[in-house]
Design a protein around this motif. Structure first.
Motif, PDB file in Angstrom:
ATOM      1  N   VAL A  34     -35.213  -0.102   3.391  1.00  0.00           N
ATOM      2  CA  VAL A  34     -35.399   0.619   2.512  1.00  0.00           C
ATOM      3  C   VAL A  34     -35.928   0.029   1.705  1.00  0.00           C
ATOM      4  O   VAL A  34     -36.134  -1.105   1.090  1.00  0.00           O
ATOM      5  N   MET A  35     -38.043   0.152   1.945  1.00  0.00           N
ATOM      6  CA  MET A  35     -38.797  -0.847   1.138  1.00  0.00           C
ATOM      7  C   MET A  35     -39.651   0.170   0.112  1.00  0.00           C
ATOM      8  O   MET A  35     -39.677   0.998   0.035  1.00  0.00           O
ATOM      9  N   GLU A  36     -39.636  -0.999  -0.632  1.00  0.00           N
ATOM     10  CA  GLU A  36     -40.119  -0.670  -2.686  1.00  0.00           C
ATOM     11  C   GLU A  36     -41.153  -1.189  -2.470  1.00  0.00           C
ATOM     12  O   GLU A  36     -41.384  -1.870  -2.910  1.00  0.00           O
ATOM     13  N   GLY A  37     -42.451  -0.444  -3.050  1.00  0.00           N
ATOM     14  CA  GLY A  37     -43.342  -1.407  -4.042  1.00  0.00           C
ATOM     15  C   GLY A  37     -43.594  -2.025  -4.780  1.00  0.00           C
ATOM     16  O   GLY A  37     -42.226  -1.279  -6.417  1.00  0.00           O
ATOM     17  N   ILE A  54     -30.563   6.481  -0.123  1.00  0.00           N
ATOM     18  CA  ILE A  54     -31.480   5.108  -0.104  1.00  0.00           C
ATOM     19  C   ILE A  54     -30.386   4.987  -1.373  1.00  0.00           C
ATOM     20  O   ILE A  54     -30.431   5.201  -2.725  1.00  0.00           O
ATOM     21  N   THR A  55     -29.161   3.551  -1.059  1.00  0.00           N
ATOM     22  CA  THR A  55     -28.734   3.162  -2.282  1.00  0.00           C
ATOM     23  C   THR A  55     -28.972   1.876  -2.379  1.00  0.00           C
ATOM     24  O   THR A  55     -28.749   0.786  -3.662  1.00  0.00           O
ATOM     25  N   THR A  56     -29.826   0.995  -1.215  1.00  0.00           N
ATOM     26  CA  THR A  56     -30.080  -0.229  -1.271  1.00  0.00           C
ATOM     27  C   THR A  56     -31.454  -0.246  -1.186  1.00  0.00           C
ATOM     28  O   THR A  56     -32.172   0.022  -0.283  1.00  0.00           O
ATOM     29  N   SER A  57     -32.883  -0.985  -2.112  1.00  0.00           N
ATOM     30  CA  SER A  57     -34.525  -0.667  -1.687  1.00  0.00           C
ATOM     31  C   SER A  57     -34.710  -2.379  -1.798  1.00  0.00           C
ATOM     32  O   SER A  57     -34.621  -2.909  -2.536  1.00  0.00           O
ATOM     33  N   TYR A  58     -35.319  -2.143  -1.087  1.00  0.00           N
ATOM     34  CA  TYR A  58     -37.053  -4.147  -1.193  1.00  0.00           C
ATOM     35  C   TYR A  58     -37.566  -3.762  -1.552  1.00  0.00           C
ATOM     36  O   TYR A  58     -38.597  -3.685  -0.643  1.00  0.00           O
ATOM     37  N   ALA A  59     -37.893  -4.461  -2.649  1.00  0.00           N
ATOM     38  CA  ALA A  59     -38.879  -5.025  -3.456  1.00  0.00           C
ATOM     39  C   ALA A  59     -40.084  -5.849  -2.890  1.00  0.00           C
ATOM     40  O   ALA A  59     -39.933  -6.580  -2.198  1.00  0.00           O
ATOM     41  N   ARG A  76     -35.465  -8.438  -3.357  1.00  0.00           N
ATOM     42  CA  ARG A  76     -36.987  -8.913  -3.207  1.00  0.00           C
ATOM     43  C   ARG A  76     -37.248  -9.386  -1.309  1.00  0.00           C
ATOM     44  O   ARG A  76     -36.073  -9.774  -0.935  1.00  0.00           O
ATOM     45  N   SER A  77     -38.159  -8.493  -0.574  1.00  0.00           N
ATOM     46  CA  SER A  77     -38.601  -9.135   0.757  1.00  0.00           C
ATOM     47  C   SER A  77     -40.117  -9.482   0.750  1.00  0.00           C
ATOM     48  O   SER A  77     -40.922  -8.673   0.086  1.00  0.00           O
TER      49      SER A  77
END
Length: 324
Positions: A320-323, A134-139, A78-79
């Motif tokens: 990498v951001m993720e909605g 993409i191995t890590t994404s920030y919600a 989470r970001s």
């Protein structure tokens, strides 16, 4: 007399039924345009390629070729802060324009792109290069992509590196407060971007440009399914086999929206063009759910381009951001 009259009627009827049609065959021209001398004041309505009622989707954009090890898991964090975008790219032309570069290793392969020309230096020296794994994404809370794709004629180009579809004006996306016009889309095999270490059989890159000259690329991942995709079938049927050949079909229209999944959740990060000059400052929008096409359709593209994907690049300090 009645018998003779009946036989005469039957003979005339049979002759009319067997008379050959005078409908002219479709000309095998590279450009289908109406004849100016024979065209009427009201042109016939163009044929429209329909959009499927239910686009196939995957599970979080991850194909299932078999059991995956734990190393392919995507970590979500989470970001509350967005990644600062890089400056706009200096390139103003099509991503695949210019240069005699290629994908096979050697003097013109990906590892040599940066040495081929001073204008290609970012291919070696850049710190925000694409594609990535993409191995890590920030919600993060972010607005969805607003797609406003209209109808376009089929204008298909074989530029020697891929099959590219140029788009008529009027289609655009809105994301993060910016509006980007859709210029063209093209294909790679395998997918250039990887999700959890896995590359899809193909990907479509939809290239957009803002009034300020910034680029945004929507990546529509493509997985192998059991059925032919109607739009892909039409595009492949019009595919030029010669390099640097363009074909335009004025009477065939379609919407690029047919390439989009129903669930339009996405990953986003800042990156670069994946071909020389590898300009940075490109907003990447990776659709998490893939489009499905048949094995035959994948093989048809690979017949022309067996492999046209750049190797995975280092992610460096990017997030990498993720909605949410």
């Amino acid at each position: 007399m009645r018998y003779s009259a009946l036989m005469m009627c039957l003979t005339i009827t049979f002759a009319i039924a067997t008379e050959p049609s005078h409908k002219a065959p479709v000309p095998a021209h590279k450009t289908e345009k109406p004849d100016a001398e024979s065209a009427s004041n009201e042109a016939p309505a163009p044929e429209i390629i329909p959009i499927p009622h239910s686009a196939p989707t995957g599970k979080h954009g991850i194909p299932a070729p078999g059991r995956r090890s734990s190393s392919t898991h995507i970590t979500k964090k989470r970001s509350t802060t967005a990644h600062n975008p890089s400056p706009a790219p200096s390139v103003h032309g099509a991503p695949h324009a210019g240069g005699h570069w290629g994908y096979e290793e050697g003097n013109t392969g990906p590892s040599s792109w940066g040495n081929m020309s001073p204008s290609f230096s970012l291919c070696t020296e850049g710190k925000e290069q694409s594609p990535i794994n993409i191995t890590t994404s920030y919600a993060q809370e972010m607005e969805k992509i607003k797609f406003s794709y209209g109808m376009s004629r089929i204008t298909v180009l074989n530029n020697g590196h891929t099959i590219q579809l140029n788009i008529d004006p009027g289609s655009f996306i809105e994301i993060m407060g910016s509006k980007y016009q859709l210029l063209q889309f093209h294909f790679h095999t395998p997918s250039e971007e990887a999700i959890g270490g896995i590359r899809y059989p193909m990907v479509a890159h939809l290239v957009h440009k803002s009034e300020e000259g910034k680029l945004a690329v929507v990546a529509a991942l493509i997985q192998q399914g059991t059925q032919d995709n109607p739009l892909i079938e039409t595009l492949w049927d019009k595919m030029p086999s010669e390099h640097n050949e363009t074909r335009t079909f004025d009477k065939l229209t379609y919407s690029p929206a047919a390439l989009l999944p129903l669930d339009q959740s996405f990953y986003t990060f800042m990156g670069s063009l994946t071909t020389p000059p590898c300009s940075e400052g490109v907003r990447w929008l990776i659709m998490k759910n893939p489009l499905s096409i048949s094995a035959r359709q994948i093989a048809r593209f690979r017949k022309e381009f067996p492999m046209n994907a750049r190797p995975i690049q280092s992610i460096n300090a990017r997030n990498v951001m993720e909605g949410m």
